[in-house]
Design a protein around this motif. Structure first.
Motif, short mmCIF file in Angstrom:
data_model
loop_
_atom_site.label_atom_id
_atom_site.label_comp_id
_atom_site.label_asym_id
_atom_site.label_seq_id
_atom_site.Cartn_x
_atom_site.Cartn_y
_atom_site.Cartn_z
N GLU A 60 0.79 -1.22 0.00
CA GLU A 60 0.00 0.00 0.00
C GLU A 60 0.83 1.28 0.00
N SER A 64 2.37 1.42 -4.36
CA SER A 64 1.14 2.01 -4.90
C SER A 64 1.34 3.48 -5.27
N SER A 65 2.15 4.20 -4.48
CA SER A 65 2.39 5.61 -4.78
C SER A 65 3.06 5.78 -6.13
N ILE A 68 0.16 3.99 -9.23
CA ILE A 68 -1.12 4.60 -9.60
C ILE A 68 -0.98 5.72 -10.64
N SER A 72 -2.71 5.42 -14.36
CA SER A 72 -3.68 6.43 -14.81
C SER A 72 -3.24 7.05 -16.13
N ALA A 151 -4.95 -0.81 -6.38
CA ALA A 151 -4.58 0.36 -7.16
C ALA A 151 -5.31 0.38 -8.50
N VAL A 152 -5.46 -0.80 -9.12
CA VAL A 152 -6.18 -0.89 -10.39
C VAL A 152 -7.63 -0.48 -10.20
N ASN A 154 -8.98 1.35 -7.84
CA ASN A 154 -9.09 2.78 -7.53
C ASN A 154 -8.92 3.64 -8.78
N SER A 155 -8.01 3.22 -9.66
CA SER A 155 -7.79 3.97 -10.90
C SER A 155 -9.00 3.95 -11.80
N SER A 162 -12.12 -2.15 -2.83
CA SER A 162 -10.77 -1.96 -2.30
C SER A 162 -10.79 -1.49 -0.85
N THR A 229 7.41 3.00 -13.77
CA THR A 229 6.94 2.66 -12.42
C THR A 229 8.10 2.34 -11.50
#
Length: 248
Positions: A60, A64-65, A68, A72, A151-152, A154-155, A162, A229
């Motif tokens: 997390e 994830s930072s 994401i 996006s 993350a997917v 949320n995007s 989630s 990434t």
């Protein structure tokens, strides 16, 4: 209609977050109530610090930072979503390559990991610490893949599922402590951590599949989005590592 759906999603996220905090309190209360008097709670909390710190680097937190924003951007550049799905599979392979050997090391040489990271002056606590480490270290792979799935979602604006996943994690631990405490004792916490990590991933898989994503690994590390990434992730890891070392 869209505003109503957004409002409902916000309410669900808030409810899940509140319930997750409550379940976290219940989890700690059970650990202290059942294992505090014997001194096992100290071992439980100390050993859990090891995989939980790795979670902040590979799940997390730092990962994830970095992931994401790239996801996006990839979705904006490729409306079909094919590039985003390739990126997710490449990152799944990366997590498997990095975390798989660490999990294997904890299973084969738990005493080495404990000696490097933790100090138990009382030798009678070593067997429990060894067993707990073998169970709990295994959770780092499913929980990291679960963070990738989160993350997917949320995007794509899917926040409810989630938000539910951390709640499922705590629930898995609570149920294992309650129902396995008698036969397993404090090891029930270790089983619960592993079971909670698997459940946290599993609960997101149906929503991920509906978006036509899969976490099956694909070793395509030449993908520009994957490299971006990774380039973003490394500075996050460096800063998060400082905090982790301070904890230890």
């Amino acid at each position: 209609m869209e505003q109503k759906r957004s409002t409902l999603s916000t309410i669900v996220v808030m409810a899940c977050t509140a319930a997750s905090r409550l379940f976290g309190y219940v989890k700690m209360a059970l650990i202290n109530a059942f294992f505090g008097a014997t001194g096992s709670a100290d071992v439980i909390n100390a050993v859990f610090l090891v995989p939980n710190s790795l979670r902040k680097l590979f799940a997390e937190g730092a990962f994830s930072s970095a992931f994401i924003p790239v996801l996006s951007s990839t979705l904006a550049d490729d409306a079909s979503g094919a590039a985003a799905r390739r990126l997710v599979r490449s990152l799944s392979a990366f997590l498997l390559l990095v975390l798989g050997p660490l999990v294997a090391l904890s299973l084969a040489f738990p005493d080495l990991v404990l000696k490097l990271l933790l100090d138990f002056p009382d030798p009678s606590k070593a067997p429990l610490a060894r067993t707990l480490l073998r169970w709990e270290f295994n959770y780092i792979l499913p929980v990291s893949l679960g963070a990738l799935a989160m993350a997917v979602l949320n995007s794509h604006g899917r926040f409810a599922v989630s938000a539910l996943s951390p709640l499922v994690f705590s629930l898995g631990i609570i149920l294992c402590i309650v129902f396995l405490r008698a036969p397993l004792g404090p090891v029930s916490m270790g089983v619960g951590v592993f079971a909670g990590g698997v459940l946290q991933l599993a609960v997101q898989m149906p929503s991920l599949a509906r978006l036509r994503y899969t976490i099956s690994p694909a070793f395509r590390f030449s993908d520009p989005a994957f490299r971006t990434t990774l380039a973003l992730w490394l500075p996050f890891v460096a800063s998060a590592s400082v905090f982790t070392l301070n904890q230890f």
